[in-house]
Scaffold this motif. Structure first.
Motif, PDB file in Angstrom:
ATOM      1  N   PRO A 210       8.253  35.380   0.712  1.00  0.00           N
ATOM      2  CA  PRO A 210       7.293  35.000  -0.344  1.00  0.00           C
ATOM      3  C   PRO A 210       5.877  34.842   0.165  1.00  0.00           C
ATOM      4  O   PRO A 210       4.922  35.092  -0.569  1.00  0.00           O
ATOM      5  CB  PRO A 210       7.829  33.649  -0.840  1.00  0.00           C
ATOM      6  CG  PRO A 210       9.250  33.611  -0.457  1.00  0.00           C
ATOM      7  CD  PRO A 210       9.383  34.445   0.774  1.00  0.00           C
ATOM      8  N   LEU A 241       0.221  25.155  -8.727  1.00  0.00           N
ATOM      9  CA  LEU A 241       0.344  24.406  -7.475  1.00  0.00           C
ATOM     10  C   LEU A 241       0.591  22.925  -7.726  1.00  0.00           C
ATOM     11  O   LEU A 241       1.472  22.313  -7.134  1.00  0.00           O
ATOM     12  CB  LEU A 241      -0.951  24.603  -6.661  1.00  0.00           C
ATOM     13  CG  LEU A 241      -1.072  23.845  -5.340  1.00  0.00           C
ATOM     14  CD1 LEU A 241       0.011  24.282  -4.355  1.00  0.00           C
ATOM     15  CD2 LEU A 241      -2.454  24.059  -4.728  1.00  0.00           C
ATOM     16  N   PRO A 245       5.050  19.563  -6.945  1.00  0.00           N
ATOM     17  CA  PRO A 245       5.579  18.242  -6.540  1.00  0.00           C
ATOM     18  C   PRO A 245       6.347  17.540  -7.658  1.00  0.00           C
ATOM     19  O   PRO A 245       7.222  16.717  -7.392  1.00  0.00           O
ATOM     20  CB  PRO A 245       4.321  17.444  -6.180  1.00  0.00           C
ATOM     21  CG  PRO A 245       3.276  18.470  -5.879  1.00  0.00           C
ATOM     22  CD  PRO A 245       3.586  19.638  -6.771  1.00  0.00           C
ATOM     23  N   ILE A 254      13.980  23.302  -8.374  1.00  0.00           N
ATOM     24  CA  ILE A 254      13.564  24.501  -9.098  1.00  0.00           C
ATOM     25  C   ILE A 254      14.746  25.473  -9.099  1.00  0.00           C
ATOM     26  O   ILE A 254      15.209  25.879  -8.042  1.00  0.00           O
ATOM     27  CB  ILE A 254      12.345  25.161  -8.430  1.00  0.00           C
ATOM     28  CG1 ILE A 254      11.176  24.171  -8.381  1.00  0.00           C
ATOM     29  CG2 ILE A 254      11.966  26.443  -9.168  1.00  0.00           C
ATOM     30  CD1 ILE A 254       9.949  24.708  -7.656  1.00  0.00           C
ATOM     31  N   ARG A 257      14.594  31.608 -10.025  1.00  0.00           N
ATOM     32  CA  ARG A 257      14.279  32.348  -8.804  1.00  0.00           C
ATOM     33  C   ARG A 257      12.788  32.631  -8.717  1.00  0.00           C
ATOM     34  O   ARG A 257      12.138  32.372  -7.712  1.00  0.00           O
ATOM     35  CB  ARG A 257      15.038  33.675  -8.784  1.00  0.00           C
ATOM     36  CG  ARG A 257      16.470  33.521  -8.414  1.00  0.00           C
ATOM     37  CD  ARG A 257      17.122  34.878  -8.291  1.00  0.00           C
ATOM     38  NE  ARG A 257      17.798  35.257  -9.526  1.00  0.00           N
ATOM     39  CZ  ARG A 257      18.284  36.471  -9.783  1.00  0.00           C
ATOM     40  NH1 ARG A 257      18.139  37.439  -8.881  1.00  0.00           N
ATOM     41  NH2 ARG A 257      18.905  36.721 -10.901  1.00  0.00           N
ATOM     42  N   SER A 260      10.831  29.520  -7.956  1.00  0.00           N
ATOM     43  CA  SER A 260      10.886  29.030  -6.574  1.00  0.00           C
ATOM     44  C   SER A 260      10.093  29.944  -5.643  1.00  0.00           C
ATOM     45  O   SER A 260       9.463  29.473  -4.698  1.00  0.00           O
ATOM     46  CB  SER A 260      12.334  28.876  -6.104  1.00  0.00           C
ATOM     47  OG  SER A 260      13.012  30.105  -6.129  1.00  0.00           O
ATOM     48  N   ILE A 261      10.083  31.241  -5.938  1.00  0.00           N
ATOM     49  CA  ILE A 261       9.287  32.170  -5.130  1.00  0.00           C
ATOM     50  C   ILE A 261       7.798  31.829  -5.247  1.00  0.00           C
ATOM     51  O   ILE A 261       7.079  31.731  -4.253  1.00  0.00           O
ATOM     52  CB  ILE A 261       9.546  33.631  -5.577  1.00  0.00           C
ATOM     53  CG1 ILE A 261      10.986  34.046  -5.238  1.00  0.00           C
ATOM     54  CG2 ILE A 261       8.535  34.587  -4.951  1.00  0.00           C
ATOM     55  CD1 ILE A 261      11.467  35.301  -5.954  1.00  0.00           C
ATOM     56  N   ALA A 263       6.495  29.012  -6.226  1.00  0.00           N
ATOM     57  CA  ALA A 263       6.240  27.683  -5.659  1.00  0.00           C
ATOM     58  C   ALA A 263       6.075  27.793  -4.149  1.00  0.00           C
ATOM     59  O   ALA A 263       5.183  27.166  -3.556  1.00  0.00           O
ATOM     60  CB  ALA A 263       7.388  26.740  -6.017  1.00  0.00           C
ATOM     61  N   ALA A 264       6.911  28.614  -3.534  1.00  0.00           N
ATOM     62  CA  ALA A 264       6.813  28.808  -2.084  1.00  0.00           C
ATOM     63  C   ALA A 264       5.463  29.408  -1.715  1.00  0.00           C
ATOM     64  O   ALA A 264       4.801  28.981  -0.761  1.00  0.00           O
ATOM     65  CB  ALA A 264       7.944  29.715  -1.598  1.00  0.00           C
ATOM     66  N   LEU A 267       2.666  26.793  -2.066  1.00  0.00           N
ATOM     67  CA  LEU A 267       2.691  25.800  -0.994  1.00  0.00           C
ATOM     68  C   LEU A 267       2.220  26.404   0.326  1.00  0.00           C
ATOM     69  O   LEU A 267       1.521  25.756   1.094  1.00  0.00           O
ATOM     70  CB  LEU A 267       4.103  25.243  -0.825  1.00  0.00           C
ATOM     71  CG  LEU A 267       4.647  24.391  -1.971  1.00  0.00           C
ATOM     72  CD1 LEU A 267       5.975  23.763  -1.554  1.00  0.00           C
ATOM     73  CD2 LEU A 267       3.656  23.291  -2.381  1.00  0.00           C
ATOM     74  N   ALA A 268       2.593  27.647   0.554  1.00  0.00           N
ATOM     75  CA  ALA A 268       2.240  28.279   1.826  1.00  0.00           C
ATOM     76  C   ALA A 268       0.730  28.390   1.971  1.00  0.00           C
ATOM     77  O   ALA A 268       0.191  28.193   3.063  1.00  0.00           O
ATOM     78  CB  ALA A 268       2.878  29.664   1.923  1.00  0.00           C
TER      79      ALA A 268
ATOM     80  N   SER B 493      17.315  30.259  -5.475  1.00  0.00           N
ATOM     81  CA  SER B 493      16.256  29.306  -5.780  1.00  0.00           C
ATOM     82  C   SER B 493      16.622  27.898  -5.337  1.00  0.00           C
ATOM     83  O   SER B 493      15.764  27.110  -4.958  1.00  0.00           O
ATOM     84  CB  SER B 493      15.947  29.314  -7.271  1.00  0.00           C
ATOM     85  OG  SER B 493      17.116  29.030  -7.989  1.00  0.00           O
ATOM     86  N   LEU B 496      15.870  27.625  -1.717  1.00  0.00           N
ATOM     87  CA  LEU B 496      14.432  27.599  -1.564  1.00  0.00           C
ATOM     88  C   LEU B 496      13.872  26.222  -1.892  1.00  0.00           C
ATOM     89  O   LEU B 496      13.080  25.652  -1.142  1.00  0.00           O
ATOM     90  CB  LEU B 496      13.870  28.664  -2.516  1.00  0.00           C
ATOM     91  CG  LEU B 496      12.410  29.039  -2.450  1.00  0.00           C
ATOM     92  CD1 LEU B 496      11.940  29.156  -1.012  1.00  0.00           C
ATOM     93  CD2 LEU B 496      12.217  30.392  -3.140  1.00  0.00           C
ATOM     94  N   THR B 497      14.314  25.668  -2.998  1.00  0.00           N
ATOM     95  CA  THR B 497      13.796  24.369  -3.405  1.00  0.00           C
ATOM     96  C   THR B 497      14.154  23.297  -2.404  1.00  0.00           C
ATOM     97  O   THR B 497      13.374  22.385  -2.135  1.00  0.00           O
ATOM     98  CB  THR B 497      14.377  23.957  -4.772  1.00  0.00           C
ATOM     99  OG1 THR B 497      14.285  25.057  -5.638  1.00  0.00           O
ATOM    100  CG2 THR B 497      13.606  22.795  -5.349  1.00  0.00           C
ATOM    101  N   PHE B 515       4.605  25.028   6.746  1.00  0.00           N
ATOM    102  CA  PHE B 515       5.398  26.067   6.098  1.00  0.00           C
ATOM    103  C   PHE B 515       5.114  27.420   6.741  1.00  0.00           C
ATOM    104  O   PHE B 515       6.022  28.173   7.094  1.00  0.00           O
ATOM    105  CB  PHE B 515       5.053  26.095   4.605  1.00  0.00           C
ATOM    106  CG  PHE B 515       5.983  26.887   3.763  1.00  0.00           C
ATOM    107  CD1 PHE B 515       7.242  26.392   3.471  1.00  0.00           C
ATOM    108  CD2 PHE B 515       5.615  28.125   3.256  1.00  0.00           C
ATOM    109  CE1 PHE B 515       8.119  27.113   2.671  1.00  0.00           C
ATOM    110  CE2 PHE B 515       6.480  28.846   2.468  1.00  0.00           C
ATOM    111  CZ  PHE B 515       7.738  28.343   2.172  1.00  0.00           C
TER     112      PHE B 515
END
Lengths: 527, 527
Positions: A210, A241, A245, A254, A257, A260-261, A263-264, A267-268, B493, B496-497, B515
């Protein structure tokens, strides 16, 4: 003789031929026409005929090429743009016949954004259909290869199988190898709109990481899929973003799919979701092909505990904001909804979605009304789907018995579609949709009059209804017998009432005498 | 290790030992105790031990004989009478432990007529349970031989099978030969209350001719069944002569067997239903054995078209009148409800029943929310059952996939029970029943943490959940893998979460750096 066969009803012009399943009945009853999604049938190697080809060509929005059309620069050939301009397209006329409503109602609902008619200019094989709360509640079936199992041929077979049982749209959620070829085979053979989640392919393109995703990779994926003819795309542009949280302390975090992708990714980089920041550019692309947006609920609840929480509703507000942007670009939009919701919290979902998203159509996954029944989530969720449909949801995304456990096979696809056709029709009845109850009445009348074959042919699944009847009374005479194996001939209340009916028609007093004179027999002895 | 096994929880005295299914969990989670209806298990030739025998004997209401007890003249040893007298019986204490509520609440609800505890003094084998809107929603399964098929041994096997999957009561609707022997075998082997519809046997006794029925034949049948230990009886005393014409012009007339039999009798004699005119005498008999009344809805709608009509509601008002009479005789009462009802008309059924029948418990068949899906009526009706349960119905009578088509077999019984356990639990959640959601939360937490075996053991049907998971990922390591075959390892997901959760716990900014430093990998590669 009782039969069920496909017929085509001609619209206002001869090029509009709308399919129905027509059930011829016995007993002097008029035939019943049922909505039909099965398509004309295709040889998988050839694909379906391009029904909408001439209509698309006539509008002059696309330059025809060998395979697909290439949209002309600057054009927004969407059904929304045409509806707003006051044009009733052939697609809208087709839908009007299909739904038995005036064509102008179809145009008005699309123009107002309350309904969508997903119809990519590069998917001319599709039979037009509409998704909106004023129309019949629709059902989507998810198919698609996964990294662990299944092939392209299997997925095309699942597509055909799903539309045979009534799927109104099909989402190709393939995530494994050969994602492009699988989708090509599905689109070319699909009489119903095809939806996708482009972020899955974009993630494959960057090796599954991701962090390596970018707007550019995503954009190229969207263009590739739009060129192929995908009719609607799920985009998780509402996973901001600052919302991430809110989801991490949930029981199930989450569960989307795509959610969560994204969200990753957020966050990154500690940056805002690029699907949100580049949303206007995305809309420009989608408008050229008339790809409808399905605004994904990346933060939907994945358990009863997480239903209707802050994360879910924060995202929903953002989806409402994005709806406005899409409409500014003439892009058709629907809004995705949950998920897992206990019954008493279902209505709030529709009410908020309708208010915050300006009455754009709602498209929900279930919701599942309890978490305790893995292997039966087509049932836990059919309960929620029927209710949310009654409250105004326009399309229901099916859940199969394999939900949470594994990839659905052919039997699971059928079980999911049938459960959701039940939910959708129950919702149509509860909404008082004109004409919906005629189907129930015809079947119940056939049942009451022991017209067994009529009853089977009117069923959502004639094969299984007949097989179950055969299981205890296989003989052909049983198909006209005035009882079934459940109560046997002596106890059939239907038979009894039929006989009472004759007496009641002639006043109570005489009836009593006649009844006794006739031997007081209210059933046929078993002979 | 994750396990599921039966445990007994001791009540306020050592003779009160209440069964539960206890699921031991891994991951440091506390065990979860689930309501259990499966009984201690029995050798069909011997029957179950008489759990309640000492309690019944201690009350001194019956003179013990070789087989069953003989009620002493003038006594009304009903749970209602004891509750009204302020006595908390051992049965009430058992129920209090089983439902995790104070024993005095149990007594109060029974005394007020808002709940019943069906417990014939001649069915000491039963484990006490309660039916009332303040308690967990219950499920009844119908079994029984018919004139066309099935044997006593098969029906006892169905009883055991039904209670294994969660049936709270079982109705024996046998109509074929050997009706007495079949019922005897069922009662002696049943850990749950048994209900019957005595008019079926009465009709057999007069050669199947409703005109030959009489109060005397019916009374003798009721006594015979009460002696055997039947815990509740459906009586169609509300089918009045003047209501019959209201039903004949319906799409599906009278669909209740008992209702049509009594309608035939009323018409034949042009006299009032003897179940109505002799109702007080009937109550005197029932009170001696503590047989509860289930006031049948002989005029329930059998199709969407007939829902909530005049015939149905006229009878319901009469059932309210009869409720008062039963209560005067200390007889416990519940009220039967429909049938076929579209979703938007469901709530009215509960509201009227609660008002007109003075809050006596409601016991409904479904309702089916559409008529179009024979072979799937466990689903069409689970939707209605869940909703009517949410609105306050105390017990749901299951419908199997064979409804309208044939006699249910073992698989159908299971499918019906599971669909209805889902509906009942969904209703418990929606009503905010204390403790109901703990089950969902435990299962969802297990799901989120990839504790697969915990998830299976917490399922309503662990066997099928496990089998479905095995279908695509049969290997034992897959039972601890952090993904399933639905999305495969790259797209999970949940996984991932879980990883996001760790980051989120430590502030957003640092998280982003960590991360990326950690390689930004959000899944385990498939190895």
């Amino acid at each position: 003789m009782s039969t069920r066969r496909k017929v085509y009803v001609e619209g206002p012009s001869p090029d509009i031929r709308v399919p129905f399943a027509e059930v011829e009945l016995t007993g002097g009853e008029p035939p019943v026409r049922l909505y039909d999604t099965s398509g004309p049938g295709s040889d998988p190697d050839v694909g379906l005929p391009p029904l909408r080809g001439p209509w698309i060509a006539a509008r002059g929005d696309v330059a025809p090429t060998a395979g697909a059309g290439t949209p002309l620069a600057g054009r927004r050939p969407t059904q929304l743009a045409y509806a707003r301009a006051g044009t009733i397209t052939p697609e809208m006329r087709f839908v009007a016949v299909r739904e038995n409503v005036p064509a102008d109602l179809v145009r008005e609902e699309i123009a107002a954004g309350r309904a969508i008619l997903p119809a990519n200019v590069n998917h001319p094989e599709s039979e037009p259909m509409i998704i909106g709360s004023r129309f019949l509640v629709k059902v989507n079936a998810n198919i698609g290869t996964s990294a662990v199992t299944s092939s392209t041929a299997e997925e095309v077979a699942k597509l055909t199988w799903a539309t045979r049982w009534g799927a109104d749209t099909v989402m190709d959620l393939s995530t494994g190898a050969g994602i492009h070829a699988t989708r090509e085979a599905i689109v070319r053979n699909s009489p119903v709109p095809i939806g996708t989640v482009p972020i899955y392919q974009a993630l494959e393109a960057v090796g599954g990481d991701p962090v390596k995703l970018s707007w550019e990779v995503f954009r190229d994926t969207v263009i590739e899929q739009a060129e192929q003819g995908v009719d609607y795309m799920t985009v998780h542009a509402g996973v901001l973003l600052r919302y991430v949280p809110l989801a991490v302390e949930r029981v199930t975090g989450i569960v989307s799919r795509g959610g969560s992708i994204m969200a990753a990714w957020c966050l990154a980089y500690h940056e805002e979701n690029f699907l949100y920041t580049r949303f206007a550019e995305l809309c420009e692309i989608l408008a050229r092909y008339d790809v409808a947006l399905s605004l994904g609920d990346g933060l939907r609840p994945g358990s009863i505990a997480d239903a209707n929480d802050e994360a879910q509703f924060a995202e929903l507000r953002t989806l409402g904001e994005l709806t406005r942007v899409a409409w500014e670009h003439d892009v058709q939009v629907m809004i995705e909804g949950p998920g897992h919701v206990p019954m008493h919290k279902i209505k709030e979902n529709v009410d908020r979605q309708q208010e915050w998203c300006h009455q754009a159509p709602f498209y929900t996954l279930g919701p599942l009304t309890t978490d305790i029944a893995p292997a039966y989530d087509h049932i836990t969720s059919a309960i929620g789907a029927a209710m949310i449909g009654m409250f105004g949801t326009a399309m229901l995304c099916y859940v199969t018995p394999k939900e949470h456990l594994g990839l659905p096979d052919r039997d699971d696809v059928k079980a999911g579609v049938i459960a959701y056709k039940i939910a959708a029709h129950a919702a149509d009845l509860a909404k008082g949709h004109p004409g919906a109850q005629a189907w129930d009445d015809a079947l119940s009348k056939a049942r009451f009059e022991f017209r067994w074959t009529d009853q089977f042919n009117l069923s959502l699944d004639p094969d299984t209804a007949r097989a179950y009847h055969d299981a205890t009374l296989p003989a052909e005479p049983a198909k006209t017998a005035h009882f079934c194996s459940m109560c046997g001939p002596k106890f059939c209340s239907m038979k009894l009432t039929q006989e009472l009916k004759g007496y009641a028609a002639r006043g109570m007093r005489e009836k009593s005498t006649e009844f006794v004179d006739a031997g007081g027999r209210v059933y046929l002895p078993l002979t």
